[in-house]
Design a protein around this motif. Structure first.
Motif, mmCIF file in Angstrom:
data_model
loop_
_atom_site.group_PDB
_atom_site.id
_atom_site.type_symbol
_atom_site.label_atom_id
_atom_site.label_comp_id
_atom_site.label_asym_id
_atom_site.label_seq_id
_atom_site.Cartn_x
_atom_site.Cartn_y
_atom_site.Cartn_z
ATOM 1 N N ASN A 19 6.837 -12.081 2.144
ATOM 2 C CA ASN A 19 5.687 -12.122 1.245
ATOM 3 C C ASN A 19 5.058 -10.735 1.116
ATOM 4 O O ASN A 19 5.043 -9.956 2.076
ATOM 5 N N LYS A 20 4.522 -10.460 -0.056
ATOM 6 C CA LYS A 20 3.886 -9.158 -0.288
ATOM 7 C C LYS A 20 2.551 -9.087 0.438
ATOM 8 O O LYS A 20 1.744 -10.012 0.401
ATOM 9 N N GLN A 21 2.318 -7.950 1.107
ATOM 10 C CA GLN A 21 1.054 -7.684 1.775
ATOM 11 C C GLN A 21 0.428 -6.419 1.208
ATOM 12 O O GLN A 21 1.130 -5.460 0.875
ATOM 13 N N TYR A 22 -0.899 -6.425 1.113
ATOM 14 C CA TYR A 22 -1.633 -5.227 0.701
ATOM 15 C C TYR A 22 -2.218 -4.593 1.952
ATOM 16 O O TYR A 22 -2.940 -5.259 2.718
ATOM 17 N N VAL A 23 -1.893 -3.337 2.190
ATOM 18 C CA VAL A 23 -2.266 -2.690 3.448
ATOM 19 C C VAL A 23 -2.826 -1.297 3.181
ATOM 20 O O VAL A 23 -2.742 -0.763 2.078
ATOM 21 N N VAL A 24 -3.420 -0.736 4.241
ATOM 22 C CA VAL A 24 -3.843 0.659 4.233
ATOM 23 C C VAL A 24 -3.064 1.379 5.324
ATOM 24 O O VAL A 24 -3.065 0.951 6.481
ATOM 25 N N GLN A 25 -2.378 2.455 4.941
ATOM 26 C CA GLN A 25 -1.598 3.237 5.904
ATOM 27 C C GLN A 25 -2.436 4.425 6.370
ATOM 28 O O GLN A 25 -2.869 5.242 5.557
ATOM 29 N N LEU A 26 -2.661 4.506 7.677
ATOM 30 C CA LEU A 26 -3.460 5.583 8.262
ATOM 31 C C LEU A 26 -2.565 6.640 8.891
ATOM 32 O O LEU A 26 -1.581 6.319 9.562
ATOM 33 N N THR A 27 -2.921 7.890 8.682
ATOM 34 C CA THR A 27 -2.305 9.011 9.390
ATOM 35 C C THR A 27 -3.417 9.769 10.082
ATOM 36 O O THR A 27 -4.397 10.174 9.439
#
Length: 716
Positions: free
Chosen positions: A146-154
């Protein structure tokens, strides 16, 4: 295709044009008048809200101020890419947001700056926004697909260690992210995260993920700020700028229509209809996507109208060639579109790549320019490849089948451009060297290599109670000339404060003696009460960080264009020649700014970006023809390369000149009819159009020839 179907297609296209024209007229007629249907305008055209913050800390450092200004700029870009943030005095920061009339609403939505925190379950702060290197919204799939909406942190190195310690100690617990004392995300720690990057999931939409990423990316401000004052400021240029620009557009469209019909006959009729649809669609899309429009933006749209005929010109030239070779009109139309497709796609995709990079990496006005550029490219390709084709087929079916309706292709003997390459190189070198010499002389005379405007170097802001409500026209004719005489500044900016008789004048930096002299001049000539006059130094509205963003965006865009051209033409010598031709055009425009002492502000970058897009498109059309002609020659040697290059330029020169003429006409009308500030924008654009055409014909192809003959590959 039956005649009835052709009539139906033409009627449908004309109805679409009529509908779009009506819709665009409603948008334009209400723009700037506060009605529902209007395009968002920038501070220069519509005014907006101005908020001044006071720094709470004593004696803030220069680095703290610069960092805070840059991050505030990133925050307010959510309201408009044309918003500006600059330092006023030693400890104040002013934010100006166009198209907004409710200062209290902006203050509420901006919140109190400097409060992004990462907390543990007990509420202790273990990390701030300064520990985050980057945050981006993204989509990914979970274990079930399933598609997930995420925030990628660096994270930074220091942040990575803090994050590792916190997540290791709180596996299975919620560690909230707090913004302005409000939890904006409550992620649960699933496992210890020690790699310096992390993913926050649980968002219901991409927009929600983007909002969270934006808040984290902006990070904590270096300084605590409190509101000092807020006010509504009027447009710097008023409605006159809009009306003159629209007048220039209308006259330019009429002239282009006459030129296209006179030169291409029935094909010109098709191009004129397509151009009308293109123009109205641009207005509609800018309105629907709520893109903030400034004066340079209007000029850019008018420029794009001139460039929009480019694809049509390429197609029509091909159709004429096919008719001249003995093919029927029907076959010529079909083949003409097929043969023109690669040149149209390569030229526009290359420019679209640049627009995408500028939108992603740029800041402020660079983003706004990139959006407008991308809209123009996509719509021009659509109207040329779809609308023009439909109209041409419709006209053919209803009776325009004779070759005479499409014009006769004149036989051209190849012109000998390659033999004169050394002359072209010398001419270009002389022009560019003259520019550097001019910058050196200017610098030696204490004027600065270039005439940098307030946007780059800052200056002095003087607030004056004029005692009466001056119109912008009256300020231009009666007040600004007095200020120019005192300051010696030819780029004075005036901005009215709505609801009062106050006017803010922005000039170059003035010392105490000059400020006193200005006060005396205003008192003696206009009866101004000098006790109401206040002056303060202001920083540049284009910060060093924004300039760095713009430079990096252009560098990355250039590299991406080079890679694309290399990939498409299978020869890095094409790509290298095209990029060197772009550098040539940039240096020629710099010469123009240097020798004519034109003001270098935000429009300077817009000019450079516009010409880069224009020039690369022109060059690729010629390169596409070279590639095609090379496939017709089995054994390629220096002599045959010379013939191929000369023939390719000769075959495409009418396209190059016709596109340049239509584009130049639009910009020239802007120069003749536009307000003073737009003249400084349109003049170097005219120089850039001439340079871009010259470099494509006389520099890029000649460079390719030199590289091809000196660095020949085996079996080339």
């Amino acid at each position: 295709m039956k005649k009835s179907k052709g009539v139906a297609i033409l009627l449908a296209v004309l109805l679409v044009l009529a509908g779009l024209s009506y819709y665009a007229s409603i948008i334009l007629s209400s723009t700037g008048k506060g009605e529902d249907k209007n395009i968002k305008l920038g501070l220069d055209l519509a005014g907006g809200v101005s908020i001044t913050y006071q720094v709470e800390s004593e004696n803030p450092t220069s680095e703290q101020m610069k960092d805070t200004i840059y991050k505030l700029q990133k925050r307010v870009e959510g309201y408009s890419t044309e918003a500006s943030v600059y330092q006023e005095g030693d400890d104040r920061i002013t934010v100006e947001i166009p198209g907004v009339k409710d200062a209290n609403k902006i203050l509420d939505e901006l919140g109190k700056p400097g409060s992004l925190e990462f907390r543990d379950p007990d509420g202790n702060v273990y990390m701030t926004g300064n520990d985050v290197k980057d945050a981006q919204a993204a989509t990914q799939q979970d274990n079930l697909g399933n598609k997930q909406y995420v925030v990628q942190l660096t994270l930074t190195d220091e942040g990575a260690q803090k994050f590792a310690d916190a997540t290791t100690a709180n596996v299975g617990k919620v560690c909230p992210i707090v913004y302005d004392d409000e939890a904006i995300s409550t992620p649960r720690v699933k496992e210890a995260i020690t790699g310096g990057s992390a993913v926050i999931d649980g968002m219901s939409s991409y927009e929600e993920a983007e909002t969270l990423a934006s808040n984290i990316r902006i990070g904590s401000l270096s300084l605590e700020l409190s509101e000092l004052q807020s006010q509504i400021v009027a447009a710097q240029l008023g409605t006159e700028a809009i009306s003159t620009a629209l007048k220039a557009a209308a006259i330019g469209l009429a002239l282009i229509a006459v030129f296209m019909i006179a030169y291409y006959w029935i094909s010109g009729v098709a191009a004129t209809i397509a151009l009308g649809i293109y123009t109205t669609m641009v207005v509609a899309v800018i309105y629907l996507f709520e893109i903030t429009l400034t004066l340079p933006g209007i000029a850019g749209i008018i420029l794009s109208i001139g460039m929009a005929v480019d694809a049509n010109v390429i197609i029509f030239a091909r159709i004429r060639e096919e008719i001249a070779s003995g093919k029927t009109v029907s076959t010529a139309i079909k083949t003409g579109f097929q043969k023109a497709l690669s040149a149209i796609l390569d030229g526009n995709i290359t420019t679209l790549i640049a627009a995408a990079v500028l939108a992603f990496k740029g800041s402020g006005f660079v983003k706004g320019f990139a959006y407008t550029l991308a809209i123009g490219i996509v719509l021009s390709m659509f109207t040329a490849l779809v609308v023009t084709r439909l109209v041409l087929h419709g006209l053919y079916v209803i009776g325009f089948r004779d070759a005479k309706f499409y014009g006769r292709q004149k036989d051209r003997r190849p012109m000998h451009f390659i033999a004169k390459r050394h002359v072209f190189f010398i001419v270009s070198a002389v022009i560019i060297i003259a520019g550097f010499v001019g910058m050196g002389v200017n610098k030696a005379n204490g004027k600065g290599a270039l005439n940098l405007s307030l946007e780059f170097v800052g200056g002095t802001s003087t607030t004056v109670d004029m005692g009466k409500d001056y119109t912008l026209a009256e300020l231009d004719s009666e007040v600004i000339p007095l200020i120019e005489d005192v300051t010696g500044d030819s780029s004075v900016q005036a901005q009215k404060v709505e609801g009062s008789t106050q006017v803010v004048f922005k000039t170059r930096s003035l010392d105490l003696d000059e400020r006193e002299q200005l006060n005396t001049t205003l008192e003696e000539n206009l009866g101004v009460d000098t006790s109401t006059v206040s002056s303060t130094n202001i920083s540049s509205t284009i910060s060093g960080e924004m300039t760095k963003d713009a430079v990096w965006a252009v560098v990355i865009a250039t590299i991406c264009m080079l890679v694309y051209i290399w990939f498409r033409f299978k020869d890095i010598r094409f790509a290298t020649s095209a990029i060197l031709a772009l550098i040539h055009d940039v240096l020629v425009i710099l010469t123009c700014y240097s020798l004519l002492r034109l003001s270098v502000g935000s429009t300077f970058i817009a000019v450079m970006l516009t010409i880069i897009g224009y020039s690369i498109n022109d060059t690729i059309v010629i390169f596409d023809r070279i590639r095609e002609n090379m496939h017709l020659v089995r054994n390629v040697d220096k002599e045959s390369l010379t013939e191929i290059a000369d023939r390719s330029i000769s075959q495409t020169i009418s396209r190059s000149l016709n596109t340049s003429i239509t584009t130049f006409v639009m910009v020239f009308l802007l120069y003749i009819l536009g307000v003073a500030s737009i003249k400084d924008f349109s003049l170097p654009l005219m120089v850039g159009i001439v340079s871009g055409t010259y470099s494509s014909i006389c520099i890029a192809t000649e460079l390719w020839f030199v590289f091809k003959t000196r660095f020949a590959k085996k079996n080339a």
